[in-house]
Design a protein around this motif. Structure first.
Motif, short mmCIF file in Angstrom:
data_model
loop_
_atom_site.label_atom_id
_atom_site.label_comp_id
_atom_site.label_asym_id
_atom_site.label_seq_id
_atom_site.Cartn_x
_atom_site.Cartn_y
_atom_site.Cartn_z
N ASN A 204 9.64 37.57 41.19
CA ASN A 204 8.79 38.07 40.11
C ASN A 204 9.41 38.18 39.01
OD1 ASN A 204 6.40 37.57 41.67
ND2 ASN A 204 6.39 39.71 42.56
N HIS A 228 4.40 32.56 37.26
CA HIS A 228 3.34 31.72 37.44
C HIS A 228 2.52 31.48 36.25
CE1 HIS A 228 3.94 31.62 41.77
NE2 HIS A 228 4.35 32.87 41.58
N ARG A 230 1.40 29.37 33.19
CA ARG A 230 1.44 28.14 33.01
C ARG A 230 1.78 27.70 31.49
NH1 ARG A 230 -2.88 29.11 36.20
NH2 ARG A 230 -2.90 28.68 38.29
N PRO A 250 3.26 25.64 36.17
CA PRO A 250 3.79 27.25 36.12
C PRO A 250 5.43 27.15 35.72
CG PRO A 250 2.55 26.80 38.22
CD PRO A 250 2.56 25.30 37.59
N HIS A 252 7.98 28.71 36.53
CA HIS A 252 9.04 28.53 37.49
C HIS A 252 9.67 27.18 37.77
CE1 HIS A 252 7.06 27.94 41.36
NE2 HIS A 252 5.97 28.35 40.84
N GLU A 297 -5.56 33.93 41.88
CA GLU A 297 -4.70 34.54 41.84
C GLU A 297 -4.66 35.84 40.80
OE1 GLU A 297 -1.56 33.82 43.47
OE2 GLU A 297 -2.75 32.83 44.64
N ASP A 334 0.66 21.56 40.41
CA ASP A 334 1.58 22.81 41.04
C ASP A 334 2.29 21.77 42.26
OD1 ASP A 334 2.46 25.23 41.87
OD2 ASP A 334 0.46 26.22 41.69
#
Length: 366
Positions: A204, A228, A230, A250, A252, A297, A334
């Motif tokens: 995180n 996460h 976007r 996202p 990551h 989410e 995703d």
């Protein structure tokens, strides 16, 4: 001459918990400071430097302050030369070698000690850090784009009156979307992640996107977002893959691209959430990034108190029959599709992730 915004920690705003003062000299490192444990008491000062190149380095006579600063017990006026004189490798107390980063002490002729220091990563006030070693050089040089400038609180959001730090926005303020529309802020809130939270879930940690990592000068300064969050990607490759040129991915999934990585170290982190009318693509540090999407989410991630505040700020039910009532601003990509999309851009000789589009006429959304 170009102007660069930097975030410099005042050397007067440090507390020595053990060991020698690492900033006691303005021109050279303190060899006795290895092992010193220190903390900062305040966030860094933001100021501008003019330079004829893209590197902050020692011995460069072209680096001048674009505004006065008061640091290190003194004041330097506009036009005063500023140069990094020495550097240390530091580590958050309790961290490992993988968490190490460098800080660069600079002199702006404000006194006998270093005026302050810049760094690759944010130092959290109250968090303790250890000097691992000095060097490897007393003639440091670092690209401005590699320096820590903005953190999640401090991210600049485009508004009708110019860019504003996100934490200064309030409900009722108006922000700009990537289409050129203006939309009102409905709610703004934060979520604190403590050290124990990040130790339990280090994934995180924020994603740091360096200046120019997506396209030249985009972001226009480093951008940090939650993993996460976007980012809007616009390209012909996306259009061929999904039938839409603009998609939301996202952050990551961009890890591994030059200039994109997780923030090193386990520092307490605050994420700020911006709810606007509908789901929009806003402009953050020049980068197209989504506003808060009221989906499943978000309901899990926000926590009970923030979720109640979000529902109160909305003028409609966020879910009907278990599904979000707000349509996404763009197609959300995703998983495997996101990885394939980013990889195809890499294979196509680093094709721009955000290709330029013609800006439409501005309008206000009420």
């Amino acid at each position: 001459m170009a102007t660069y915004e930097v975030a410099g920690y005042d050397s007067s705003d440090i507390v020595i918990h053990s060991g020698a003062d690492p900033f006691s000299n303005d021109l050279s490192a303190n060899g006795a400071a290895d092992g010193t444990i220190f903390s900062v008491t305040a966030e860094p000062d933001k100021f501008n430097i003019t330079d004829n190149d893209t590197v902050f380095n020692d011995g460069d006579g072209s680096q001048d302050l674009a505004e006065p600063i008061s640091q290190g017990g003194g004041t330097a006026n506009t036009g005063q030369q500023i140069t990094p004189e020495y550097m240390y490798r530091v580590r958050p107390v309790g961290g490992t070698a993988a968490d190490d980063f460098y800080i660069y002490a600079y002199d702006a002729d404000t006194g006998s000690r270093a005026s302050g220091f810049v760094t690759e990563h944010r130092l959290v006030p109250g968090q303790q850090y250890q000097i691992i070693e000095e060097g490897p050089t007393n003639d440091p040089s670092i690209a401005y784009s590699s320096l820590y400038v903005c953190f999640t609180p401090g991210t600049r959001i485009a508004t009708p009156s110019g860019d504003r730090a996100i934490e200064t926005l309030e409900p009722g303020d108006v922000v700009r979307t990537v289409e050129g529309s203006y939309v009102p802020v409905r709610w703004i809130g934060g979520r604190e992640l403590r050290l124990d939270d990040l130790m339990a879930q280090p994934e995180n940690r924020p994603i740091r996107i360096a200046q120019g990592a997506l396209v030249p000068n985009l972001p226009d300064q480093p951008l940090e977002v939650s993993p996460h969050h976007r980012i809007m990607l616009r390209s012909k490759i996306a259009e061929r893959m999904f039938g839409e040129a603009e998609v939301l991915v996202p952050a990551h999934y961009f890890i591994g691209l030059p200039g994109v990585d997780r923030v090193r170290g386990l520092n307490p982190t605050k994420y700020i959430h911006l709810l606007v009318e509908g789901h929009q693509v806003l402009i953050a540090n020049g980068t197209p990034a989504e506003s808060l999407y009221v989906g499943k989410e978000a309901r899990k991630m926000l926590g009970k108190a923030n979720w109640r505040a979000v529902k109160s700020a909305l003028n409609y039910a966020p879910f009907q029959q278990g599904k979000p009532t707000t349509p996404p601003a763009r197609l959300m990509v995703d998983g495997k599709d996101a990885r394939r999309l980013v990889n195809r851009h890499v294979r196509n000789h680093g094709r721009c992730l955000v290709e330029r589009a013609t800006a439409p006429r501005l309008r206000v959304v009420k």
